[in-house]
Design an enzyme around this catalytic site. Structure first.
Site, PDB file in Angstrom:
ATOM      1  N   LYS A   9      67.091   2.041  67.699  1.00 53.95           N
ATOM      2  CA  LYS A   9      66.084   3.055  68.028  1.00 53.95           C
ATOM      3  C   LYS A   9      66.676   4.465  67.914  1.00 53.95           C
ATOM      4  CE  LYS A   9      63.422   0.031  71.083  1.00 53.95           C
ATOM      5  NZ  LYS A   9      62.703  -0.052  72.381  1.00 53.95           N
ATOM      6  N   TYR A  49      53.856  -1.546  67.457  1.00 57.61           N
ATOM      7  CA  TYR A  49      53.743  -1.750  68.904  1.00 57.61           C
ATOM      8  C   TYR A  49      52.298  -2.031  69.339  1.00 57.61           C
ATOM      9  CZ  TYR A  49      58.606  -0.456  69.891  1.00 57.61           C
ATOM     10  OH  TYR A  49      59.980  -0.434  69.991  1.00 57.61           O
ATOM     11  N   ASN A 112      66.122   2.237  75.212  1.00 56.53           N
ATOM     12  CA  ASN A 112      66.963   1.050  75.416  1.00 56.53           C
ATOM     13  C   ASN A 112      67.682   0.604  74.138  1.00 56.53           C
ATOM     14  OD1 ASN A 112      64.759   0.010  74.137  1.00 56.53           O
ATOM     15  ND2 ASN A 112      64.372  -1.642  75.580  1.00 56.53           N
ATOM     16  N   HIS A 115      65.676  -2.693  69.269  1.00 56.85           N
ATOM     17  CA  HIS A 115      64.499  -3.575  69.314  1.00 56.85           C
ATOM     18  C   HIS A 115      64.805  -4.807  68.482  1.00 56.85           C
ATOM     19  CE1 HIS A 115      60.360  -5.043  68.942  1.00 56.85           C
ATOM     20  NE2 HIS A 115      60.672  -5.286  67.692  1.00 56.85           N
ATOM     21  N   GLU A 126      56.897  -8.234  61.736  1.00 56.83           N
ATOM     22  CA  GLU A 126      57.667  -6.989  61.747  1.00 56.83           C
ATOM     23  C   GLU A 126      58.451  -6.800  60.441  1.00 56.83           C
ATOM     24  OE1 GLU A 126      59.778  -7.322  65.487  1.00 56.83           O
ATOM     25  OE2 GLU A 126      57.944  -6.953  66.631  1.00 56.83           O
TER      26      GLU A 126
HETATM   27  P1  CMP Z   1      60.982  -3.117  72.677  1.00 56.60           P
HETATM   28  O1  CMP Z   1      61.758  -4.360  72.589  1.00 56.60           O
HETATM   29  O2  CMP Z   1      61.119  -2.120  71.592  1.00 56.60           O
HETATM   30  O3  CMP Z   1      59.424  -3.510  72.810  1.00 56.60           O
HETATM   31  C1  CMP Z   1      58.498  -2.754  73.561  1.00 56.60           C
HETATM   32  C2  CMP Z   1      59.147  -1.578  74.230  1.00 56.60           C
HETATM   33  O4  CMP Z   1      58.378  -0.949  75.219  1.00 56.60           O
HETATM   34  C3  CMP Z   1      60.374  -2.034  74.943  1.00 56.60           C
HETATM   35  O5  CMP Z   1      61.376  -2.380  74.041  1.00 56.60           O
HETATM   36  C4  CMP Z   1      60.678  -0.848  75.841  1.00 56.60           C
HETATM   37  O6  CMP Z   1      61.557   0.090  75.233  1.00 56.60           O
HETATM   38  C5  CMP Z   1      59.302  -0.213  75.990  1.00 56.60           C
HETATM   39  N1  CMP Z   1      58.866  -0.223  77.375  1.00 56.60           N
HETATM   40  C6  CMP Z   1      58.642  -1.302  78.148  1.00 56.60           C
HETATM   41  N2  CMP Z   1      58.256  -0.895  79.373  1.00 56.60           N
HETATM   42  C7  CMP Z   1      58.236   0.463  79.377  1.00 56.60           C
HETATM   43  C8  CMP Z   1      57.933   1.445  80.336  1.00 56.60           C
HETATM   44  N3  CMP Z   1      57.555   1.119  81.574  1.00 56.60           N
HETATM   45  N4  CMP Z   1      58.032   2.751  79.978  1.00 56.60           N
HETATM   46  C9  CMP Z   1      58.411   3.081  78.722  1.00 56.60           C
HETATM   47  N5  CMP Z   1      58.708   2.182  77.762  1.00 56.60           N
HETATM   48  C10 CMP Z   1      58.633   0.883  78.079  1.00 56.60           C
END
Ligand code: CMP
Length: 143
Positions: A9, A49, A112, A115, A126
């Site tokens: 990311k 998403y 985080n 992904h 994807e």
């Molecule tokens: P990812 O695996 O990319 O898939 C969905 C993403 O939503 C997840 O990782 C998180 O980075 C994001 N996400 C989940 N919960 C929250 C939240 N409460 N606030 C912001 N982002 C979120």
């Protein structure tokens, strides 16, 4: 052989973690079959998403993922979808084990670092979204 979609990311690219993340998957024994540095257009972010579109954080999620370049990859190997999820750790870095990518490098659930597809259906969807114009390479890897 199974394939999965993995993406460093914008926070991971900014923090120079691309090499470290590629290295972890290489050392595990998986095969890199597609990779590109790209800026995600808004429409692609919303489609990727799509399952989260009714969540309160959807706007934050799409604006973050389009905020800077990402490193999109396709990795191949036995059980790569499940194993890559284990290597990434729990979505929320506060809950991911130390030793996982998010456990070692992430701080917040939004930023985080990485992904990865969560199922064979997501992986197919994807990979199709991000590598629709080609870019996957078939080759033999000895080690
Ligand atoms: P990812 O695996 O990319 O898939 C969905 C993403 O939503 C997840 O990782 C998180 O980075 C994001 N996400 C989940 N919960 C929250 C939240 N409460 N606030 C912001 N982002 C979120």
């Amino acid at each position: 052989m199974e394939r999965t979609f993995i993406m460093v990311k914008p926070d991971g690219v900014q923090r120079n973690l691309v090499g470290e993340i590629v290295s972890r998957f290489e050392q595990k024994g998986f095969k890199l079959v597609g990779a590109k540095l790209m800026q995600i257009p808004n429409e692609l972010a919303e489609e990727h998403y799509g399952e989260h579109k009714d969540k309160p954080f959807f706007g934050e999620l799409t604006s973050f993922i389009t905020s800077g370049p990402v490193f999109a990859m396709v990795w191949e190997g036995e059980n790569v979808i499940t194993t890559a999820r284990k290597m990434m750790g729990a979505t929320n870095p506060a809950e991911s084990d130390i030793g996982t990518i998010r456990g070692d490098y992430g701080l917040t659930v939004g930023k985080n670092v990485i992904h990865g597809s969560d199922s064979p259906e997501s992986a197919e969807r994807e990979i199709g979204l991000f590598f629709s114009e080609g870019g996957q390479v078939d080759y033999t890897k000895d080690a």
